[in-house]
Scaffold this active site. Structure first.
Site, PDB file in Angstrom:
ATOM      1  N   LYS A  22     -15.459   9.432 -17.351  1.00 32.18           N
ATOM      2  CA  LYS A  22     -15.175   9.627 -18.769  1.00 32.18           C
ATOM      3  C   LYS A  22     -16.371   9.195 -19.617  1.00 32.18           C
ATOM      4  CE  LYS A  22     -10.964   8.577 -19.823  1.00 32.18           C
ATOM      5  NZ  LYS A  22      -9.943   7.514 -19.884  1.00 32.18           N
ATOM      6  N   ARG A  91     -10.914   2.211 -23.440  1.00 31.37           N
ATOM      7  CA  ARG A  91     -10.407   3.208 -22.480  1.00 31.37           C
ATOM      8  C   ARG A  91     -10.971   2.987 -21.086  1.00 31.37           C
ATOM      9  NH1 ARG A  91     -12.192   8.796 -25.148  1.00 31.37           N
ATOM     10  NH2 ARG A  91     -10.512   9.590 -23.805  1.00 31.37           N
ATOM     11  N   GLY A 100      -4.045   8.630 -15.832  1.00 27.76           N
ATOM     12  CA  GLY A 100      -2.894   7.811 -16.189  1.00 27.76           C
ATOM     13  C   GLY A 100      -2.660   6.600 -15.313  1.00 27.76           C
ATOM     14  N   MET A 102      -4.719   3.912 -14.923  1.00 27.88           N
ATOM     15  CA  MET A 102      -5.193   2.641 -15.471  1.00 27.88           C
ATOM     16  C   MET A 102      -4.878   2.608 -16.967  1.00 27.88           C
ATOM     17  SD  MET A 102      -8.679   2.034 -13.365  1.00 27.88           S
ATOM     18  CE  MET A 102      -9.341   3.594 -13.820  1.00 27.88           C
ATOM     19  N   ARG A 335     -14.199  17.112 -18.899  1.00 29.42           N
ATOM     20  CA  ARG A 335     -14.555  17.041 -17.471  1.00 29.42           C
ATOM     21  C   ARG A 335     -14.411  18.436 -16.893  1.00 29.42           C
ATOM     22  NH1 ARG A 335      -8.994  13.924 -16.372  1.00 29.42           N
ATOM     23  NH2 ARG A 335      -7.799  15.639 -17.188  1.00 29.42           N
ATOM     24  N   HIS A 451       4.874  10.802   5.588  1.00 27.12           N
ATOM     25  CA  HIS A 451       5.606  11.378   6.714  1.00 27.12           C
ATOM     26  C   HIS A 451       6.015  12.810   6.417  1.00 27.12           C
ATOM     27  CE1 HIS A 451       9.331  12.214   9.033  1.00 27.12           C
ATOM     28  NE2 HIS A 451       8.648  11.631  10.001  1.00 27.12           N
ATOM     29  N   ARG A 570      -4.347  32.903  26.215  1.00 24.44           N
ATOM     30  CA  ARG A 570      -3.557  32.103  27.161  1.00 24.44           C
ATOM     31  C   ARG A 570      -2.786  33.050  28.064  1.00 24.44           C
ATOM     32  NH1 ARG A 570      -2.652  30.082  22.093  1.00 24.44           N
ATOM     33  NH2 ARG A 570      -3.314  27.925  21.696  1.00 24.44           N
ATOM     34  N   ARG A 625      -8.116  32.536  29.676  1.00 25.79           N
ATOM     35  CA  ARG A 625      -7.978  31.256  30.371  1.00 25.79           C
ATOM     36  C   ARG A 625      -7.014  31.406  31.537  1.00 25.79           C
ATOM     37  NH1 ARG A 625      -5.564  26.207  27.217  1.00 25.79           N
ATOM     38  NH2 ARG A 625      -3.647  27.375  27.448  1.00 25.79           N
ATOM     39  N   GLU A 758     -12.206  19.609  27.902  1.00 24.08           N
ATOM     40  CA  GLU A 758     -11.038  19.026  27.242  1.00 24.08           C
ATOM     41  C   GLU A 758     -10.636  17.692  27.840  1.00 24.08           C
ATOM     42  OE1 GLU A 758      -7.742  21.760  27.583  1.00 24.08           O
ATOM     43  OE2 GLU A 758      -8.468  22.524  29.492  1.00 24.08           O
ATOM     44  N   SER A 777     -15.945  25.919  26.274  1.00 26.85           N
ATOM     45  CA  SER A 777     -15.105  26.022  25.092  1.00 26.85           C
ATOM     46  C   SER A 777     -14.350  24.708  24.959  1.00 26.85           C
ATOM     47  CB  SER A 777     -14.131  27.197  25.244  1.00 26.85           C
ATOM     48  OG  SER A 777     -13.287  27.244  24.124  1.00 26.85           O
ATOM     49  N   GLY A 779     -11.586  22.354  24.199  1.00 28.55           N
ATOM     50  CA  GLY A 779     -10.145  22.369  23.935  1.00 28.55           C
ATOM     51  C   GLY A 779      -9.850  21.073  23.208  1.00 28.55           C
ATOM     52  N   THR A 780      -9.994  21.112  21.886  1.00 30.01           N
ATOM     53  CA  THR A 780      -9.965  19.835  21.161  1.00 30.01           C
ATOM     54  C   THR A 780      -8.561  19.244  21.044  1.00 30.01           C
ATOM     55  OG1 THR A 780     -10.028  21.151  19.143  1.00 30.01           O
ATOM     56  CG2 THR A 780     -12.088  20.145  19.855  1.00 30.01           C
ATOM     57  N   ASN A 781      -7.522  20.042  21.293  1.00 28.30           N
ATOM     58  CA  ASN A 781      -6.183  19.432  21.284  1.00 28.30           C
ATOM     59  C   ASN A 781      -6.063  18.448  22.442  1.00 28.30           C
ATOM     60  OD1 ASN A 781      -5.654  21.150  19.189  1.00 28.30           O
ATOM     61  ND2 ASN A 781      -4.402  22.564  20.385  1.00 28.30           N
ATOM     62  N   ASP A 782      -6.343  18.952  23.662  1.00 32.11           N
ATOM     63  CA  ASP A 782      -6.262  18.058  24.817  1.00 32.11           C
ATOM     64  C   ASP A 782      -7.342  16.988  24.759  1.00 32.11           C
ATOM     65  OD1 ASP A 782      -4.126  18.329  26.666  1.00 32.11           O
ATOM     66  OD2 ASP A 782      -4.797  20.365  27.100  1.00 32.11           O
ATOM     67  N   CYS A 845     -11.745  26.119  20.874  1.00 32.74           N
ATOM     68  CA  CYS A 845     -10.548  26.947  20.758  1.00 32.74           C
ATOM     69  C   CYS A 845      -9.312  26.119  20.451  1.00 32.74           C
ATOM     70  CB  CYS A 845     -10.343  27.784  22.015  1.00 32.74           C
ATOM     71  SG  CYS A 845     -10.118  26.790  23.483  1.00 32.74           S
ATOM     72  N   TYR A 865     -19.481  29.395  18.212  1.00 29.27           N
ATOM     73  CA  TYR A 865     -18.325  29.999  17.554  1.00 29.27           C
ATOM     74  C   TYR A 865     -17.150  29.037  17.464  1.00 29.27           C
ATOM     75  CZ  TYR A 865     -16.194  30.733  22.177  1.00 29.27           C
ATOM     76  OH  TYR A 865     -15.650  30.540  23.409  1.00 29.27           O
TER      77      TYR A 865
HETATM   78  P1  ADP Z   1      -6.555   8.748 -19.701  1.00 21.49           P
HETATM   79  O1  ADP Z   1      -7.718   8.497 -18.818  1.00 21.49           O
HETATM   80  O2  ADP Z   1      -5.275   8.225 -19.153  1.00 21.49           O
HETATM   81  O3  ADP Z   1      -6.507  10.160 -20.189  1.00 21.49           O
HETATM   82  P2  ADP Z   1      -7.758   8.029 -22.225  1.00 21.49           P
HETATM   83  O4  ADP Z   1      -8.801   6.974 -22.226  1.00 21.49           O
HETATM   84  O5  ADP Z   1      -8.250   9.417 -22.290  1.00 21.49           O
HETATM   85  O6  ADP Z   1      -6.795   7.818 -20.995  1.00 21.49           O
HETATM   86  O7  ADP Z   1      -6.827   7.715 -23.454  1.00 21.49           O
HETATM   87  C1  ADP Z   1      -5.566   8.310 -23.623  1.00 21.49           C
HETATM   88  C2  ADP Z   1      -5.431   8.914 -24.964  1.00 21.49           C
HETATM   89  O8  ADP Z   1      -5.716   7.976 -25.991  1.00 21.49           O
HETATM   90  C3  ADP Z   1      -6.390  10.022 -25.242  1.00 21.49           C
HETATM   91  O9  ADP Z   1      -5.905  11.227 -24.716  1.00 21.49           O
HETATM   92  C4  ADP Z   1      -6.426  10.062 -26.742  1.00 21.49           C
HETATM   93  O10 ADP Z   1      -5.371  10.811 -27.221  1.00 21.49           O
HETATM   94  C5  ADP Z   1      -6.230   8.639 -27.124  1.00 21.49           C
HETATM   95  N1  ADP Z   1      -7.526   8.076 -27.528  1.00 21.49           N
HETATM   96  C6  ADP Z   1      -8.430   7.460 -26.745  1.00 21.49           C
HETATM   97  N2  ADP Z   1      -9.507   7.120 -27.462  1.00 21.49           N
HETATM   98  C7  ADP Z   1      -9.292   7.521 -28.715  1.00 21.49           C
HETATM   99  C8  ADP Z   1     -10.047   7.473 -29.940  1.00 21.49           C
HETATM  100  N3  ADP Z   1     -11.260   6.941 -29.984  1.00 21.49           N
HETATM  101  N4  ADP Z   1      -9.489   7.981 -31.038  1.00 21.49           N
HETATM  102  C9  ADP Z   1      -8.274   8.542 -30.996  1.00 21.49           C
HETATM  103  N5  ADP Z   1      -7.515   8.642 -29.891  1.00 21.49           N
HETATM  104  C10 ADP Z   1      -8.012   8.125 -28.778  1.00 21.49           C
HETATM  105 MG    MG Z   2      -7.663  11.214 -21.237  1.00 24.77          MG
END
Ligand code: ADP
Ligand code: MG
Length: 885
Positions: A22, A91, A100, A102, A335, A451, A570, A625, A758, A777, A779-782, A845, A865
């Site tokens: 970020k 942030r 979400g 952290m 991003r 699981h 086979r 085989r 194998e 060849s 035989g990576t399973n065995d 294989c 291959y």
């Molecule tokens: P996450 O990585 O969980 O997306 P963010 O650091 O992007 O967390 O923050 C979550 C939200 O907080 C952002 O989507 C934005 O809406 C709000 N936010 C973060 N920084 C600012 C800022 N400088 N001004 C206004 N809103 C902010």
């Molecule tokens: Mg964000």
């Protein structure tokens, strides 16, 4: 000297390790001249130092306060300044996106005093108190450790008392009162006052974000995504901007292209008069981004232009978060965006067409896993509507069925002909019968190596796991998503390719990509994109791709899918069905004549099998085989037979002598560990006439095909060799029969003879074995079974999920080749085999031949291959091309 703080103006995207994704991207946007609220980033180094020692590293506080001063000077106001406060967001942001997982704290700098200043400067009292109560709530829970639900409870009480349907119905006075209640709550829960010093708020918020790296949620997420635990997070300190200042403000998310289809053009959601969190939280209904063009045409145009700058700069699909404060646009995050498999192919192709990326880069942007998803039938996305819930796409495909909540119910309903979806919080080995009976498995917990995921993939069951939005109530036989309750028996649709769950029976459509591989028909733009990518991959790859095929139909399909031969044919299924009787006769034969008669009856049947496959693969190599499994696998089950005889005897009758003979043979041949018993080359050396018959059938098929004008290219492969002596003896027999058939027919039959590698001993003595083998060849399973000492059938369902959870391996070694162990044996065998015989042809294989990561390994190890199941052939072609980049 180590530096711990970088201004946005100093960073850039190449510093993602230090500044987190970020922070690096905020800096990159600032550098591009896009409107980013000013701020700075505290590095991951500082986080690691803090987590290691429990205190801030030397100099951190000073550096932060220096950067804060610069920020304040530029803004012309101080953090928390009573009459006109500068407010900050703090942030989290690690190297790899952990959405979400952290903490982020907004509105740092608000105090009892500065809230009044904010009310005055903004001219909006309600907004100021709303911001303050958000701060106390976020800070109280994240930094001071107060249980978040207590704040929710206080808010709910207030709303009820005021008869307010949503937060928006609360007045400024209500919110001021709420702040008071929140602050009392904090004091009651922690014995501490909510801090009134902005500097203290900032410092504690930064440290709390550091600590959130080790929060339980974050740790579980990292484990699941294979993100190392020691990276630490960066912290971005940024000037707040406000989307909740009225109708001319708002927040949104946007993509430079549609992340579902890859179609170009802005795509996203907008919410007027809201902070960013409200968009994601789904509190109110968002409008499509296009609506912004009418609400605020100036900002919309700016947004379009910034996004086009970003896409050109990153040369890829970008997603962003933005906020508009009183008609002024701010970019809060960007991003390279996640996308569906379909979008990945479409975007890679278009960006290459636009000249933004090279053809090689476009190949790097798609994956075999994505291609595999496109080959399954899927739900008609235009008809399904909104997903009920999302989870991890753990095992691809689309399935529809009635929700059931335990294994027994799944088995019961499916036995009655109903299609079911097994819904569990998590699965355990006890759920196995239910998983087998179900069309799909849906879990609310667990990652792609849980699981449920491992077992479902192994069985080819559709699976979505870790769908955290759903709450499974097994006792009440229902699950809930928010307000939606799904009772047992309700039909749901599970999309294991995309990780989505829909209510009701979603309509299925065939895969156009599959049709393309079957028929060559290019029906739409997606198919054209896939076809282009495949051409590029074929042009780039060094590895050949063959298929494992035992029948002419499979061989023909594999060839349509682009296979360059059969890497493993086979022969054991050729002893099943009606032919069992002949195998029994051969095993029970009391003298040579009887045995020869039985073998003689099998001969023409086998010849016909081989001839069909050689015809389907005419001109291409077909590696056949010799028989591998223990012979008793072709005999009836010992217990069943014993029971049948005992039942006859109990009636006082004489059992059928054939049955008693058979029971005698089965008992003689019973093995405690058939996997390590009389099988493979050992059979050929011990059971007279068997190999001679098979080789004769192959040779005669070759003669037949040659006479018919074909170009048969059979190769004979000897399984489970551990010592060169075994192969030498077996090979002499093979050559004897080939010479015999050549003589009889007048058609010279010279076939390459090679061996499977194998067993560890074969790999370790590969230099010697290559004296007798014209090809290897793997035989990576065995080879995996014998290297680890795992019996696959016994371990996978039993304890692999525990091994995966404990991190002993990240994926099952039966799915992705274990490079360190099994891979080392492969390398030794390649080196030593080629040292003896430089033109030794080497392939693989086992099932690993179709696994993307393993294909990359085989490329690097210098194999000629890979061979995999016909449906995986396109995946292997694509990955072999990517491996060669
Ligand atoms: P996450 O990585 O969980 O997306 P963010 O650091 O992007 O967390 O923050 C979550 C939200 O907080 C952002 O989507 C934005 O809406 C709000 N936010 C973060 N920084 C600012 C800022 N400088 N001004 C206004 N809103 C902010
Ligand atoms: Mg964000």
């Amino acid at each position: 000297m180590v530096r711990y703080v970088y201004d946005f103006a100093e960073g850039g995207r190449d510093l993602a390790g230090l500044l987190g994704g970020k922070g690096a991207n905020l800096a990159e946007m600032a550098r591009l001249g896009l409107p980013v609220p000013p701020g700075f980033t505290v590095t991951t180094d500082a986080c690691r130092a803090f987590l290691a020692t429990g205190t801030e590293p030397d100099g951190l506080i000073r550096e932060v306060s220096d950067h804060l001063t610069t920020l304040e000077e530029a803004a012309g106001r101080r953090l928390g300044q009573p009459d006109d406060p500068l407010l900050l967001s703090v942030r989290s942001g690690a190297r790899f996106s952990m959405p979400g997982m952290m903490e982020t704290i907004l509105d740092i700098g608000l105090t009892d005093e500065s809230v009044l200043g904010l009310a005055k400067t903004s001219g909006n009292e309600r907004f100021a108190w709303d911001s303050y109560r958000r701060l106390v709530q976020m800070f109280g829970s994240t930094v001071m450790g107060v249980d978040g639900s207590l704040f929710e409870g206080v808010l709910d009480d207030l709303k009820r008392a005021r008869g307010a349907a949503s937060d928006l119905d609360l007045t400024a006075e209500d919110l001021a009162g709420l702040v008071e209640s929140y602050r009392n709550l904090v004091r009651q829960e922690t014995g501490e006052y909510f801090p009134q010093s902005p500097a203290e708020q900032l410092r504690r918020a930064v440290l709390a974000v550091f600590e959130s790296w080790n929060g339980e949620r974050a740790r579980i997420y990292r484990h699941r995504e294979h993100i190392p635990d020691d990276l630490g997070t960066a912290v971005n300190v940024q000037t707040m901007v406000f989307g909740n200042l009225g109708a001319d403000s708002g927040s949104g998310v946007a993509f430079t292209r549609d992340p579902a289809t890859g179609r170009p053009g802005l795509y996203g959601d907008y919410l007027a008069n809201a902070q960013g969190e409200d968009v994601v939280a789904g509190i109110r209904n968002t409008v499509p981004l296009t609506a912004l063009a009418e609400l605020d045409p100036v900002s919309y145009e700016q947004l379009r232009s910034h996004m086009s700058t970003l896409e050109t700069h990153y040369r890829d699909l970008c997603d962003i978060e933005f906020t508009i404060e009183r008609g002024r646009l701010w970019m809060l995050q960007t991003r390279v965006g996640k996308r569906t498999a379909e979008a990945a192919f479409a975007i890679a192709t278009e960006l290459a067409d636009e000249g933004l990326i090279t053809p090689d880069e476009s190949l790097a942007r798609v994956s075999g896993e994505g291609l595999a998803r496109l080959m399954f039938p899927r739900f008609d996305t235009s008809a399904v509507g909104k997903a009920l819930a999302h989870g991890l796409p753990a095992s691809p495909g689309a399935a529809v069925g009635a929700a059931v909540f335990d294994s027994a119910e799944a088995v019961r309903r499916s036995a009655a002909g109903e299609k079911v979806v097994l819904v569990r919080q998590e699965t355990t080995p006890d759920d196995l019968p239910g998983m087998i009976a179900a069309q799909a498995v849906l879990t609310s917990r667990g990652g792609k190596t849980s699981h449920a995921a491992v077992v479902a993939r192994g069985m080819g069951r559709v699976c979505v796991c870790g769908a955290e939005e759903i709450t499974v109530d097994t006792g009440a036989r229902r699950f809930t998503v928010g307000a939606t309750v799904v009772e047992e028996g309700t039909v749901v649709s599970v999309d294991g390719s995309e990780g989505a769950v829909y209510l009701g029976a979603a309509p299925l459509v065939d895969s156009a990509v599959m049709r393309y591989f079957e028929t060559g028909e290019r029906s739409d733009a997606l198919v054209a994109a896939v076809a282009g990518v495949m051409e590029r991959a074929d042009g780039a790859r060094r590895l050949e791709v063959r298929a494992n095929a035992d029948t002419p139909e499979d061989a023909a399909r594999a060839r349509r899918f682009g296979a360059q031969g059969v890497g493993l044919c086979r022969t054991e299924h050729m002893f099943l069905g009606e032919r069992r009787k002949l195998v029994e006769a051969m095993i029970l034969a009391s003298d040579e004549t009887e045995r020869e008669r039985a073998l003689g009856a099998l001969l023409p049947l086998q010849r016909k099998d081989f001839s069909g496959i050689l015809e389907a693969m005419d001109g291409l190599p077909v590696t056949i085989r010799l028989i591998d499994p223990p012979l008793h696998e072709f005999l009836p089950d010992r217990t069943e037979l014993a029971v049948r005889i005992a039942a006859v005897e109990a009636r006082g009758e004489r059992p059928d002598p054939h049955d008693t003979d058979l029971l005698g043979a089965v008992s003689r041949m019973h093995e405690e560990n058939p996997m390590l018993g009389l099988r493979g080359v050992r059979l050929g050396l011990v059971v007279p006439g068997l190999v001679a018959m098979q080789v004769r059938a192959i040779a005669e098929a070759v003669v037949e095909r040659t006479r018919a004008g074909g170009r048969p290219r059979a190769e004979i492969m000897v399984p489970l060799v551990g010592a060169v002596e075994e192969l030498r003896i077996e090979r002499a027999e093979v050559e004897r029969v080939l010479a015999e058939v050549s003589q009889e027919s007048g058609v010279p039959v010279r076939l390459p003879v090679g061996t499977m590698i194998e067993l560890p001993r074969a790999a370790l003595t590969a230099g010697r074995i290559a004296e007798e083998a014209e090809f290897f060849s793997f035989g990576t399973n065995d080879l995996t079974q014998t290297t680890w000492g795992f019996s696959r059938d016994d371990v996978e369902a039993e304890f692999f999920s525990a091994y995966l959870d404990k991190g002993i391996f990240a994926t099952s070694p039966f799915e992705t080749l274990d490079r360190d162990g099994v891979g080392r044996l492969v390398r030794i065998a390649v080196d030593e085999g080629r040292a003896t015989r430089p033109d030794l042809k080497i392939g693989v294989c086992g099932e690993h031949g179709g696994d993307p990561e393993s294909v990359h390994f085989f490329h690097a190890a210098g194999l000629d291959y890979v061979s995999c199941s016909p449906f995986r052939v396109p995946v292997a072609r694509l990955e072999a091309g990517r491996a060669a980049l």
